[in-house]
Design a protein around this motif. Structure first.
Motif, mmCIF file in Angstrom:
data_model
loop_
_atom_site.group_PDB
_atom_site.id
_atom_site.type_symbol
_atom_site.label_atom_id
_atom_site.label_comp_id
_atom_site.label_asym_id
_atom_site.label_seq_id
_atom_site.Cartn_x
_atom_site.Cartn_y
_atom_site.Cartn_z
ATOM 1 N N THR A 16 0.833 -1.212 0.000
ATOM 2 C CA THR A 16 0.000 0.000 0.000
ATOM 3 C C THR A 16 0.863 1.254 0.000
ATOM 4 O O THR A 16 0.353 2.350 -0.211
ATOM 5 N N LYS A 18 4.383 3.761 -0.911
ATOM 6 C CA LYS A 18 4.820 4.437 -2.145
ATOM 7 C C LYS A 18 5.698 3.529 -3.007
ATOM 8 O O LYS A 18 5.487 3.401 -4.215
ATOM 9 N N GLU A 19 6.691 2.922 -2.398
ATOM 10 C CA GLU A 19 7.634 2.121 -3.178
ATOM 11 C C GLU A 19 6.975 0.825 -3.677
ATOM 12 O O GLU A 19 7.066 0.471 -4.852
ATOM 13 N N SER A 38 -1.142 -5.906 3.037
ATOM 14 C CA SER A 38 -1.250 -4.830 4.027
ATOM 15 C C SER A 38 -1.563 -5.460 5.373
ATOM 16 O O SER A 38 -2.042 -6.596 5.440
ATOM 17 N N ARG A 39 -1.352 -4.688 6.442
ATOM 18 C CA ARG A 39 -1.848 -5.155 7.747
ATOM 19 C C ARG A 39 -3.369 -5.205 7.735
ATOM 20 O O ARG A 39 -3.981 -5.887 8.533
ATOM 21 N N ARG A 43 -7.531 -2.087 3.226
ATOM 22 C CA ARG A 43 -6.631 -1.058 2.666
ATOM 23 C C ARG A 43 -5.907 -1.600 1.424
ATOM 24 O O ARG A 43 -5.706 -0.893 0.435
ATOM 25 N N VAL A 79 8.588 -2.190 3.589
ATOM 26 C CA VAL A 79 8.007 -1.499 4.747
ATOM 27 C C VAL A 79 9.086 -0.620 5.386
ATOM 28 O O VAL A 79 10.280 -0.827 5.157
ATOM 29 N N VAL A 105 15.099 -0.049 3.599
ATOM 30 C CA VAL A 105 16.304 0.723 3.904
ATOM 31 C C VAL A 105 16.297 1.019 5.407
ATOM 32 O O VAL A 105 15.322 1.577 5.914
ATOM 33 N N ALA A 146 10.547 6.116 -5.310
ATOM 34 C CA ALA A 146 9.155 5.826 -5.671
ATOM 35 C C ALA A 146 8.630 6.841 -6.686
ATOM 36 O O ALA A 146 7.707 6.533 -7.447
HETATM 37 N N1 LIG Z 1 9.734 5.785 -0.980
HETATM 38 C C1 LIG Z 1 10.858 5.656 -1.667
HETATM 39 O O1 LIG Z 1 11.158 6.442 -2.580
HETATM 40 C C2 LIG Z 1 11.791 4.514 -1.362
HETATM 41 C C3 LIG Z 1 12.855 4.280 -2.234
HETATM 42 C C4 LIG Z 1 13.709 3.189 -1.998
HETATM 43 C C5 LIG Z 1 13.509 2.405 -0.868
HETATM 44 N N2 LIG Z 1 12.488 2.695 -0.012
HETATM 45 C C6 LIG Z 1 12.333 1.851 1.166
HETATM 46 O O2 LIG Z 1 11.258 0.976 0.900
HETATM 47 C C7 LIG Z 1 10.515 0.753 2.108
HETATM 48 C C8 LIG Z 1 9.086 1.202 1.871
HETATM 49 O O3 LIG Z 1 9.082 2.582 1.557
HETATM 50 P P1 LIG Z 1 7.717 3.377 1.366
HETATM 51 O O4 LIG Z 1 8.102 4.765 1.030
HETATM 52 O O5 LIG Z 1 6.814 2.612 0.492
HETATM 53 O O6 LIG Z 1 7.159 3.328 2.857
HETATM 54 P P2 LIG Z 1 5.749 3.734 3.419
HETATM 55 O O7 LIG Z 1 4.865 4.190 2.310
HETATM 56 O O8 LIG Z 1 5.961 4.648 4.581
HETATM 57 O O9 LIG Z 1 5.237 2.356 4.045
HETATM 58 C C9 LIG Z 1 4.994 1.213 3.278
HETATM 59 C C10 LIG Z 1 3.931 0.380 3.968
HETATM 60 O O10 LIG Z 1 4.451 -0.226 5.128
HETATM 61 C C11 LIG Z 1 3.393 -0.470 6.042
HETATM 62 N N3 LIG Z 1 3.747 0.048 7.370
HETATM 63 C C12 LIG Z 1 3.999 1.313 7.706
HETATM 64 N N4 LIG Z 1 4.254 1.410 9.031
HETATM 65 C C13 LIG Z 1 4.149 0.163 9.513
HETATM 66 C C14 LIG Z 1 4.281 -0.397 10.800
HETATM 67 N N5 LIG Z 1 4.610 0.355 11.866
HETATM 68 N N6 LIG Z 1 4.112 -1.727 10.943
HETATM 69 C C15 LIG Z 1 3.796 -2.504 9.882
HETATM 70 N N7 LIG Z 1 3.643 -2.005 8.627
HETATM 71 C C16 LIG Z 1 3.826 -0.697 8.446
HETATM 72 C C17 LIG Z 1 2.168 0.309 5.547
HETATM 73 O O11 LIG Z 1 1.268 -0.630 5.002
HETATM 74 P P3 LIG Z 1 -0.115 -0.995 5.757
HETATM 75 O O12 LIG Z 1 -0.440 0.150 6.672
HETATM 76 O O13 LIG Z 1 -1.062 -1.086 4.612
HETATM 77 O O14 LIG Z 1 0.139 -2.258 6.444
HETATM 78 C C18 LIG Z 1 2.742 1.188 4.463
HETATM 79 O O15 LIG Z 1 1.831 1.468 3.428
HETATM 80 C C19 LIG Z 1 11.224 1.553 3.207
HETATM 81 O O16 LIG Z 1 12.102 0.725 3.907
HETATM 82 C C20 LIG Z 1 11.962 2.611 2.424
HETATM 83 O O17 LIG Z 1 13.103 3.090 3.127
HETATM 84 C C21 LIG Z 1 11.612 3.704 -0.248
#
Ligand SMILES: NC(=O)c1ccc[n+]([C@@H]2O[C@H](COP(=O)([O-])OP(=O)(O)OC[C@H]3O[C@@H](n4cnc5c(N)ncnc54)[C@H](OP(=O)(O)O)[C@@H]3O)[C@@H](O)[C@H]2O)c1
Length: 228
Positions: A16, A18-19, A38-39, A43, A79, A105, A146
């Motif tokens: 759910t 961004k990435e 997702s949890r 969602r 996540v 990351v 993302a």
């Molecule tokens: N965004 C970027 O550009 C990017 C680029 C490269 C790598 N990354 C890495 O890829 C990973 C995901 O990035 P993202 O930007 O997609 O992150 P995000 O949108 O903040 O979170 C991804 C998903 O993780 C779940 N989540 C969030 N907090 C949680 C918690 N406390 N416990 C369990 N699940 C939780 C949520 O899904 P539900 O609430 O639906 O369960 C959320 O939609 C991270 O480690 C980030 O550092 C991100």
């Protein structure tokens, strides 16, 4: 649809976000069966509906993380690092015998633009240690913003480094890199995730310094990426 595809169903745990949703839309567009995890199953279903609207087809589904991991051939974990361990606990049994691609990351509680090494030195190494040797952990996609992924028609000006201890698993993941519209490189053993994950805070630092959202990496000097 890629002819040499052997992995058919991919689950994105945390899809759910961004990435994960950016990778999901690209893989679905390339013909993979994609499950958003997702949890909260509702969602995930809502995000799947959004992606299907972008794609103009009902090919992405959504469910809870455990069901998604159970139904998939290959599982992608995307996540925040703060949720890494708890999410691994949820899917541990479901990913046995499978490839787990760790995108996480390990950003610390301080500045995201500064390298933070977790206790196990890399999120992917921690995943491998926790899940055991029956799971083939591959690290990848940490250096792709993302911002590049969300529009499946956007041409991504980045390469992807993939590392892990099983060559065949890395080859499967490189196929997914290519299906998502990028070049993938086998960057060695899983220990190299320490460096790959650590590049992301540097890219975040570049984004802040140069007011961008899309800093990425390109590999030069390799003309032939033949995997044979
Ligand atoms: N965004 C970027 O550009 C990017 C680029 C490269 C790598 N990354 C890495 O890829 C990973 C995901 O990035 P993202 O930007 O997609 O992150 P995000 O949108 O903040 O979170 C991804 C998903 O993780 C779940 N989540 C969030 N907090 C949680 C918690 N406390 N416990 C369990 N699940 C939780 C949520 O899904 P539900 O609430 O639906 O369960 C959320 O939609 C991270 O480690 C980030 O550092 C991100």
């Amino acid at each position: 649809m890629a002819d040499d595809k052997t992995i058919l169903t991919v689950a994105l745990i945390g899809g759910t976000g961004k990435e994960g949703s950016g990778l999901a839309v690209r893989w679905a567009a390339a013909g993979y069966n994609v499950i958003i995890g997702s949890r909260d199953a509702a969602r995930a279903e809502q995000k799947a509906d959004e992606l299907n609207t972008v794609l103009g087809a009902g090919i992405v589904s959504g469910t809870d993380n455990l069901t998604a991991a159970t139904q998939a051939d290959l599982v992608v974990l995307s996540v925040p690092y703060s949720a890494h361990q708890s999410t691994l606990e949820t899917i541990r049994e479901a990913v046995q015998g499978k490839i787990l691609v760790d995108v996480t990351v390990p950003l610390g509680t301080g500045k995201a633009s500064v390298v933070h090494l977790p206790e196990g030195q890399a999120a992917a190494l921690e995943a491998q240690a926790f899940l055991g040797e029956n799971v083939q952990v591959v690290a990848g996609f940490q250096n792709v913003s993302a911002e590049h992924l969300k529009d499946p028609d956007h041409v991504v000006d980045c390469d992807v480094l993939v590392c892990g201890n099983h060559r065949a698993a890395k080859d499967e993941v490189i196929k997914l890199v290519e299906a998502a519209g990028m070049r993938g490189y086998d960057a060695g053993r899983l220990e190299n995730a320490i460096a790959i994950e650590s590049l992301t805070p540097i890219l975040i630092s570049l984004n802040i310094r140069y007011k961008s959202k899309q800093a990425g990496i390109r590999i030069t000097g390799i003309d032939n990426r033949d995997r044979s």
